[in-house]
Design a protein around this motif. Sequence first.
Motif, mmCIF file in Angstrom:
data_model
loop_
_atom_site.group_PDB
_atom_site.id
_atom_site.type_symbol
_atom_site.label_atom_id
_atom_site.label_comp_id
_atom_site.label_asym_id
_atom_site.label_seq_id
_atom_site.Cartn_x
_atom_site.Cartn_y
_atom_site.Cartn_z
ATOM 1 N N LEU A 124 0.828 -1.205 0.000
ATOM 2 C CA LEU A 124 0.000 0.000 0.000
ATOM 3 C C LEU A 124 0.865 1.259 0.000
ATOM 4 C CD1 LEU A 124 -2.766 1.364 0.192
ATOM 5 C CD2 LEU A 124 -2.596 1.151 2.686
ATOM 6 N N LYS A 125 1.924 1.245 0.813
ATOM 7 C CA LYS A 125 2.832 2.398 0.855
ATOM 8 C C LYS A 125 3.501 2.602 -0.502
ATOM 9 C CE LYS A 125 2.385 3.246 5.322
ATOM 10 N NZ LYS A 125 1.582 2.087 5.744
ATOM 11 N N PHE A 126 3.846 1.495 -1.159
ATOM 12 C CA PHE A 126 4.476 1.598 -2.479
ATOM 13 C C PHE A 126 3.525 2.217 -3.490
ATOM 14 C CE2 PHE A 126 4.988 -0.259 -6.704
ATOM 15 C CZ PHE A 126 6.292 0.111 -7.013
ATOM 16 N N VAL A 127 2.285 1.758 -3.496
ATOM 17 C CA VAL A 127 1.294 2.319 -4.431
ATOM 18 C C VAL A 127 1.084 3.807 -4.154
ATOM 19 C CG1 VAL A 127 -1.118 2.244 -5.139
ATOM 20 C CG2 VAL A 127 0.149 0.120 -4.814
ATOM 21 N N ASN A 128 0.996 4.189 -2.875
ATOM 22 C CA ASN A 128 0.822 5.598 -2.532
ATOM 23 C C ASN A 128 1.987 6.442 -3.042
ATOM 24 O OD1 ASN A 128 -1.549 4.958 -1.203
ATOM 25 N ND2 ASN A 128 -0.607 4.882 0.807
ATOM 26 N N SER A 129 3.211 5.988 -2.786
ATOM 27 C CA SER A 129 4.395 6.732 -3.232
ATOM 28 C C SER A 129 4.459 6.799 -4.756
ATOM 29 C CB SER A 129 5.668 6.080 -2.686
ATOM 30 O OG SER A 129 5.743 6.195 -1.290
ATOM 31 N N PHE A 130 4.166 5.677 -5.402
ATOM 32 C CA PHE A 130 4.262 5.636 -6.866
ATOM 33 C C PHE A 130 3.225 6.550 -7.517
ATOM 34 C CE2 PHE A 130 3.328 3.841 -11.060
ATOM 35 C CZ PHE A 130 4.593 3.758 -11.596
ATOM 36 N N VAL A 131 1.998 6.502 -7.033
ATOM 37 C CA VAL A 131 0.945 7.329 -7.618
ATOM 38 C C VAL A 131 1.261 8.806 -7.425
ATOM 39 C CG1 VAL A 131 -1.477 7.996 -7.410
ATOM 40 C CG2 VAL A 131 -0.853 5.579 -7.426
ATOM 41 N N ILE A 132 1.657 9.185 -6.206
ATOM 42 C CA ILE A 132 1.959 10.592 -5.936
ATOM 43 C C ILE A 132 3.130 11.069 -6.791
ATOM 44 C CG2 ILE A 132 2.830 12.185 -4.182
ATOM 45 C CD1 ILE A 132 1.238 10.633 -2.109
ATOM 46 N N ALA A 133 4.223 10.302 -6.828
ATOM 47 C CA ALA A 133 5.407 10.708 -7.581
ATOM 48 C C ALA A 133 5.119 10.768 -9.078
ATOM 49 C CB ALA A 133 6.564 9.750 -7.300
ATOM 50 N N LEU A 134 4.370 9.797 -9.597
ATOM 51 C CA LEU A 134 4.080 9.768 -11.027
ATOM 52 C C LEU A 134 3.172 10.922 -11.434
ATOM 53 C CD1 LEU A 134 4.406 8.248 -13.709
ATOM 54 C CD2 LEU A 134 2.371 6.924 -13.125
ATOM 55 N N VAL A 135 2.123 11.183 -10.668
ATOM 56 C CA VAL A 135 1.206 12.271 -10.997
ATOM 57 C C VAL A 135 1.918 13.618 -10.898
ATOM 58 C CG1 VAL A 135 -0.902 13.466 -10.297
ATOM 59 C CG2 VAL A 135 -0.838 10.975 -10.331
ATOM 60 N N VAL A 136 2.734 13.783 -9.856
ATOM 61 C CA VAL A 136 3.476 15.039 -9.708
ATOM 62 C C VAL A 136 4.450 15.222 -10.869
ATOM 63 C CG1 VAL A 136 5.237 16.202 -8.323
ATOM 64 C CG2 VAL A 136 3.246 15.204 -7.215
ATOM 65 N N ALA A 137 5.135 14.158 -11.275
ATOM 66 C CA ALA A 137 6.084 14.265 -12.382
ATOM 67 C C ALA A 137 5.380 14.649 -13.679
ATOM 68 C CB ALA A 137 6.827 12.945 -12.560
#
Length: 296
Positions: free
Chosen positions: A89-102
Motif C-alpha cells: 500500500l505504501k508503495f502504491v501511494n508513493s508511486f501514484v503521488i510521484a508519477l502524478v506530480v512528475a
Amino acid sequence: MTDATVQTPSQGASGKVRNQSKHIRTWGDWLALVFLIIGALVMLFPLLILAMNAFKTIGDYNANGPLTLPDHPTMEGIASFWKSSNFPLKFVNSFVIALVVAILGVTLSVLNSFALGIGRVKGNRWIILLIMLANMMPQEALLYPLYTMFKQVGIYNSQLSIIVIFTVIQSAYGTYLLSAVYGTFPQAILEAATIDGASRWETLLKVVLPISWPTISVLFVFFFVWTWNEYMIPMAFLMDDNVQTIPLALSALQGQHTIDATQLASASLLSIIPTIIFFIVFQRKLNQGIVAGAVK
C-alpha cells in the motif's frame, strides 16, 4: 598501331588509400578510467553495505558488525517490514503521488516556459525572477500557511494535498530551467512553422516538444525521484496510515531509544529498489537529455 591497355580498378579495390585512424589510449586516459572506477566503487559501497545488513539477523549484526558478510543470510527483516508497514500500500501511494506530480509538473513547466521563453510574455524576466526567488524559499516556511489553507478547503490528510504542493514546487523549478532553454530556441525554426501556417499549439506540439524532449525527460525523472524521497511535507500532511508513503514507513522503525539496524537496512533497501529500476528504465533518455544540455 598499338592498343593502349587501360586498367580498370576492380570493385574490391577503389584505388584510394584509406587511413583508418585508431584511437590510441594514452596514460591520461587510463588514469581517468581508474579514477572513474574508484569513484563508482565509492558510490556503490554504501549500497553494498546496506544490502549485506538487510540479509543479516540482529544477532549476526551485533556479533560481527555492519562490515561483514552475513553468516546465515535471511529475509526475515524484509518480510517483517513488508508485513508490519503494509509495504504494497505504501508503495502504491508513493508511486501514484510521484508519477502524478512528475506528469503534472512537467506539463506545467512546458506550458509556462513556452509562454515565457518563446511567447515573450510582457514582463517575463520579472516573472522568472519571482519564480527563482520562490524556489529559494525553505519548505518549512510553507507548512503553516498550507496547513491552514488545506484544512479550510477539506483536502488535508489526503494524497491530493501532496500532489498539489509538489506539482507547484517542481513546476516552479522546471519553469525556471526550461525558460532559459526556450529563450534561446532557434527563431528560424519558429518562423518556418509560422509560415507553414502552424498555430501556437501546433508549434508547441510538433516543433518545440520533439526538439526539447530529452530535456523534458530529464525533468520527468528528477521530479519523480525528488517527490518519491520527500519526507517533511508528507509527514505534516498525511496522518492516516492508509495514505502515507514509504519514507514515512521508514521513520516509524526508528524508536526513541532503540533501533533494529537490520530491519531498517531491509526497509531502506526495499525503498530504493523502485527508484533504481526507474533510473534503469529511463537511463537512455536521461543520458540523451544530459548530452543535449551539454551541447546546447
